[in-house]
Motif scaffolding. Structure first.
Motif, PDB file in Angstrom:
ATOM      1  N   TYR A   1       6.924  -6.797  -3.521  1.00  0.00           N
ATOM      2  CA  TYR A   1       5.560  -6.438  -3.919  1.00  0.00           C
ATOM      3  C   TYR A   1       4.537  -7.096  -2.999  1.00  0.00           C
ATOM      4  CZ  TYR A   1       1.612  -5.074  -6.702  1.00  0.00           C
ATOM      5  OH  TYR A   1       0.430  -4.494  -7.099  1.00  0.00           O
ATOM      6  N   VAL A   2       4.702  -8.371  -2.743  1.00  0.00           N
ATOM      7  CA  VAL A   2       3.753  -9.083  -1.871  1.00  0.00           C
ATOM      8  C   VAL A   2       3.773  -8.489  -0.467  1.00  0.00           C
ATOM      9  CG1 VAL A   2       3.227 -11.301  -0.773  1.00  0.00           C
ATOM     10  CG2 VAL A   2       3.788 -11.219  -3.207  1.00  0.00           C
ATOM     11  N   GLY A   3       4.954  -8.219   0.066  1.00  0.00           N
ATOM     12  CA  GLY A   3       5.065  -7.628   1.403  1.00  0.00           C
ATOM     13  C   GLY A   3       4.400  -6.263   1.475  1.00  0.00           C
ATOM     14  N   CYS A   4       4.640  -5.435   0.470  1.00  0.00           N
ATOM     15  CA  CYS A   4       4.041  -4.099   0.449  1.00  0.00           C
ATOM     16  C   CYS A   4       2.527  -4.177   0.243  1.00  0.00           C
ATOM     17  CB  CYS A   4       4.689  -3.235  -0.632  1.00  0.00           C
ATOM     18  SG  CYS A   4       6.391  -2.778  -0.238  1.00  0.00           S
ATOM     19  N   ALA A   5       2.082  -5.122  -0.570  1.00  0.00           N
ATOM     20  CA  ALA A   5       0.639  -5.289  -0.789  1.00  0.00           C
ATOM     21  C   ALA A   5      -0.056  -5.682   0.513  1.00  0.00           C
ATOM     22  CB  ALA A   5       0.391  -6.337  -1.869  1.00  0.00           C
ATOM     23  N   LEU A   6       0.527  -6.617   1.237  1.00  0.00           N
ATOM     24  CA  LEU A   6      -0.073  -7.043   2.509  1.00  0.00           C
ATOM     25  C   LEU A   6       0.014  -5.934   3.554  1.00  0.00           C
ATOM     26  CD1 LEU A   6       1.226 -10.720   2.564  1.00  0.00           C
ATOM     27  CD2 LEU A   6      -1.156  -9.970   2.274  1.00  0.00           C
ATOM     28  N   GLY A   7       1.117  -5.195   3.571  1.00  0.00           N
ATOM     29  CA  GLY A   7       1.245  -4.065   4.494  1.00  0.00           C
ATOM     30  C   GLY A   7       0.240  -2.967   4.184  1.00  0.00           C
ATOM     31  N   ASN A   8       0.083  -2.652   2.907  1.00  0.00           N
ATOM     32  CA  ASN A   8      -0.889  -1.638   2.485  1.00  0.00           C
ATOM     33  C   ASN A   8      -2.303  -2.070   2.865  1.00  0.00           C
ATOM     34  OD1 ASN A   8      -2.074   0.549   1.271  1.00  0.00           O
ATOM     35  ND2 ASN A   8      -1.671  -0.105  -0.810  1.00  0.00           N
ATOM     36  N   ASN A   9      -2.601  -3.334   2.654  1.00  0.00           N
ATOM     37  CA  ASN A   9      -3.908  -3.876   3.003  1.00  0.00           C
ATOM     38  C   ASN A   9      -4.169  -3.734   4.503  1.00  0.00           C
ATOM     39  OD1 ASN A   9      -6.333  -5.601   2.406  1.00  0.00           O
ATOM     40  ND2 ASN A   9      -5.260  -6.968   3.797  1.00  0.00           N
ATOM     41  N   ALA A  10      -3.174  -4.036   5.310  1.00  0.00           N
ATOM     42  CA  ALA A  10      -3.326  -3.925   6.770  1.00  0.00           C
ATOM     43  C   ALA A  10      -3.551  -2.468   7.181  1.00  0.00           C
ATOM     44  CB  ALA A  10      -2.098  -4.501   7.469  1.00  0.00           C
ATOM     45  N   CYS A  11      -2.789  -1.549   6.592  1.00  0.00           N
ATOM     46  CA  CYS A  11      -2.956  -0.121   6.909  1.00  0.00           C
ATOM     47  C   CYS A  11      -4.346   0.369   6.530  1.00  0.00           C
ATOM     48  CB  CYS A  11      -1.892   0.720   6.202  1.00  0.00           C
ATOM     49  SG  CYS A  11      -0.234   0.488   6.851  1.00  0.00           S
ATOM     50  N   GLN A  12      -4.848  -0.089   5.392  1.00  0.00           N
ATOM     51  CA  GLN A  12      -6.181   0.320   4.957  1.00  0.00           C
ATOM     52  C   GLN A  12      -7.250  -0.177   5.924  1.00  0.00           C
ATOM     53  OE1 GLN A  12      -6.615  -1.058   0.935  1.00  0.00           O
ATOM     54  NE2 GLN A  12      -5.397   0.617   0.103  1.00  0.00           N
ATOM     55  N   GLN A  13      -6.961  -1.244   6.622  1.00  0.00           N
ATOM     56  CA  GLN A  13      -7.915  -1.779   7.594  1.00  0.00           C
ATOM     57  C   GLN A  13      -7.636  -1.268   9.005  1.00  0.00           C
ATOM     58  OE1 GLN A  13      -8.555  -6.011   7.172  1.00  0.00           O
ATOM     59  NE2 GLN A  13      -8.547  -5.860   4.950  1.00  0.00           N
ATOM     60  N   GLY A  14      -6.725  -0.284   9.114  1.00  0.00           N
ATOM     61  CA  GLY A  14      -6.496   0.383  10.393  1.00  0.00           C
ATOM     62  C   GLY A  14      -5.420  -0.214  11.270  1.00  0.00           C
ATOM     63  N   TYR A  15      -4.626  -1.149  10.753  1.00  0.00           N
ATOM     64  CA  TYR A  15      -3.573  -1.767  11.535  1.00  0.00           C
ATOM     65  C   TYR A  15      -2.235  -1.082  11.278  1.00  0.00           C
ATOM     66  CZ  TYR A  15      -6.914  -5.545  12.190  1.00  0.00           C
ATOM     67  OH  TYR A  15      -8.023  -6.275  12.508  1.00  0.00           O
ATOM     68  N   SER A  16      -1.393  -1.088  12.287  1.00  0.00           N
ATOM     69  CA  SER A  16      -0.062  -0.519  12.189  1.00  0.00           C
ATOM     70  C   SER A  16       0.921  -1.630  11.847  1.00  0.00           C
ATOM     71  CB  SER A  16       0.315   0.124  13.524  1.00  0.00           C
ATOM     72  OG  SER A  16       1.613   0.636  13.465  1.00  0.00           O
ATOM     73  N   VAL A  17       1.681  -1.429  10.780  1.00  0.00           N
ATOM     74  CA  VAL A  17       2.685  -2.398  10.352  1.00  0.00           C
ATOM     75  C   VAL A  17       3.957  -1.656   9.962  1.00  0.00           C
ATOM     76  CG1 VAL A  17       0.988  -4.080   9.526  1.00  0.00           C
ATOM     77  CG2 VAL A  17       1.905  -2.391   7.947  1.00  0.00           C
ATOM     78  N   GLN A  18       5.036  -2.402   9.829  1.00  0.00           N
ATOM     79  CA  GLN A  18       6.288  -1.836   9.325  1.00  0.00           C
ATOM     80  C   GLN A  18       6.915  -2.816   8.354  1.00  0.00           C
ATOM     81  OE1 GLN A  18       9.017  -0.638  12.381  1.00  0.00           O
ATOM     82  NE2 GLN A  18       8.154   1.406  12.430  1.00  0.00           N
ATOM     83  N   TYR A  19       7.439  -2.270   7.278  1.00  0.00           N
ATOM     84  CA  TYR A  19       8.123  -3.058   6.258  1.00  0.00           C
ATOM     85  C   TYR A  19       9.625  -2.932   6.480  1.00  0.00           C
ATOM     86  CZ  TYR A  19      10.098  -4.228   1.728  1.00  0.00           C
ATOM     87  OH  TYR A  19      10.849  -4.780   0.729  1.00  0.00           O
ATOM     88  N   TRP A  20      10.312  -4.054   6.504  1.00  0.00           N
ATOM     89  CA  TRP A  20      11.767  -4.063   6.673  1.00  0.00           C
ATOM     90  C   TRP A  20      12.385  -5.003   5.650  1.00  0.00           C
ATOM     91  CZ3 TRP A  20      14.498  -1.400  10.446  1.00  0.00           C
ATOM     92  CH2 TRP A  20      13.735  -0.799  11.443  1.00  0.00           C
ATOM     93  N   ARG A  21      13.427  -4.547   4.993  1.00  0.00           N
ATOM     94  CA  ARG A  21      14.273  -5.441   4.191  1.00  0.00           C
ATOM     95  C   ARG A  21      15.203  -6.119   5.192  1.00  0.00           C
ATOM     96  NH1 ARG A  21      14.602  -4.734  -1.320  1.00  0.00           N
ATOM     97  NH2 ARG A  21      16.700  -5.626  -1.253  1.00  0.00           N
ATOM     98  N   LEU A  22      15.554  -7.352   4.921  1.00  0.00           N
ATOM     99  CA  LEU A  22      16.364  -8.108   5.868  1.00  0.00           C
ATOM    100  C   LEU A  22      17.679  -7.408   6.192  1.00  0.00           C
ATOM    101  CD1 LEU A  22      16.723 -10.600   7.615  1.00  0.00           C
ATOM    102  CD2 LEU A  22      17.700 -11.762   5.630  1.00  0.00           C
ATOM    103  N   SER A  23      18.339  -6.869   5.191  1.00  0.00           N
ATOM    104  CA  SER A  23      19.637  -6.220   5.434  1.00  0.00           C
ATOM    105  C   SER A  23      19.483  -5.037   6.392  1.00  0.00           C
ATOM    106  CB  SER A  23      20.256  -5.757   4.115  1.00  0.00           C
ATOM    107  OG  SER A  23      19.386  -4.865   3.441  1.00  0.00           O
ATOM    108  N   ARG A  24      18.454  -4.238   6.199  1.00  0.00           N
ATOM    109  CA  ARG A  24      18.227  -3.083   7.078  1.00  0.00           C
ATOM    110  C   ARG A  24      17.814  -3.526   8.480  1.00  0.00           C
ATOM    111  NH1 ARG A  24      13.721   0.858   5.179  1.00  0.00           N
ATOM    112  NH2 ARG A  24      12.523  -0.302   6.666  1.00  0.00           N
ATOM    113  N   LEU A  25      17.015  -4.569   8.554  1.00  0.00           N
ATOM    114  CA  LEU A  25      16.585  -5.095   9.855  1.00  0.00           C
ATOM    115  C   LEU A  25      17.780  -5.603  10.654  1.00  0.00           C
ATOM    116  CD1 LEU A  25      14.336  -5.886  11.845  1.00  0.00           C
ATOM    117  CD2 LEU A  25      14.125  -8.048  10.586  1.00  0.00           C
ATOM    118  N   LEU A  26      18.683  -6.311  10.004  1.00  0.00           N
ATOM    119  CA  LEU A  26      19.857  -6.838  10.702  1.00  0.00           C
ATOM    120  C   LEU A  26      20.747  -5.712  11.216  1.00  0.00           C
ATOM    121  CD1 LEU A  26      20.741  -9.891   8.439  1.00  0.00           C
ATOM    122  CD2 LEU A  26      19.613  -9.903  10.674  1.00  0.00           C
ATOM    123  N   VAL A  27      20.922  -4.661  10.423  1.00  0.00           N
ATOM    124  CA  VAL A  27      21.710  -3.505  10.876  1.00  0.00           C
ATOM    125  C   VAL A  27      21.037  -2.860  12.082  1.00  0.00           C
ATOM    126  CG1 VAL A  27      22.425  -1.161  10.251  1.00  0.00           C
ATOM    127  CG2 VAL A  27      22.790  -3.039   8.650  1.00  0.00           C
TER     128      VAL A  27
END
Length: 150
Positions: A114-140
């Motif tokens: 929730y915190v990660g998505c909230a901060l990512g959503n906030n960044a997108c609303q301010q015009g920044y490009s971000v990506q959300y990754w779960r650790l397991s998916r990132l490692l793969v």
């Protein structure tokens, strides 16, 4: 003439302007009294708003956030061990501007997603490009990238 103008605006990808002009033409009494400059300003403002909305939508899709979360709705119960000042600092997006990553750790069920998505959503609303990754998916993904040399 209006049909040709609408077609030109659409071809030029000025769909916000085309929609605003169409609205002005449907309500002539509302806009007749305005000067050319005022009417043009309304058209340009509408185009700008629509472009901002499209950009925000594109950024949110690219971010692949798992939840529609907001920094305003973060729960600061003592058991979660979250600091309001730290979240407020992170929501300023300086970490994004500096090209840094944000790694959120904690026990299961504490609200990391929730915190990660909230901060990512906030960044997108301010015009920044971000990506959300779960650790397991990132490692793969990193394993595959290393294997194929990318």
């Amino acid at each position: 003439m209006p049909h040709t103008l609408m077609k030109q605006l659409t071809e030029m990808k000025l769909t916000g302007m085309a929609a605003a002009l169409s609205s002005q033409m449907e309500q002539p009494g509302t806009y007749e009294e305005l000067s050319f400059r005022e009417r043009l300003a309304l058209l340009v403002t509408r185009e700008s708003l629509e472009r901002d909305q499209r950009k925000q939508k594109r950024l949110l899709q690219k971010a692949r956030l798992r939840l529609e979360a907001s920094v305003h709705d973060i729960d600061y119960q003592p058991a979660r061990n979250l600091e309001r000042s730290r979240i407020a600092q992170l929501s300023q997006n300086e970490w994004v501007v500096r090209g840094q990553n944000l790694l959120i750790t904690g026990p299961c069920g504490c609200g990391k997603t929730y915190v990660g998505c909230a901060l990512g959503n906030n960044a997108c609303q301010q015009g920044y490009s971000v990506q959300y990754w779960r650790l397991s998916r990132l490692l793969v993904e990193l394993t595959h990238s290393r294997a194929d040399g990318s």
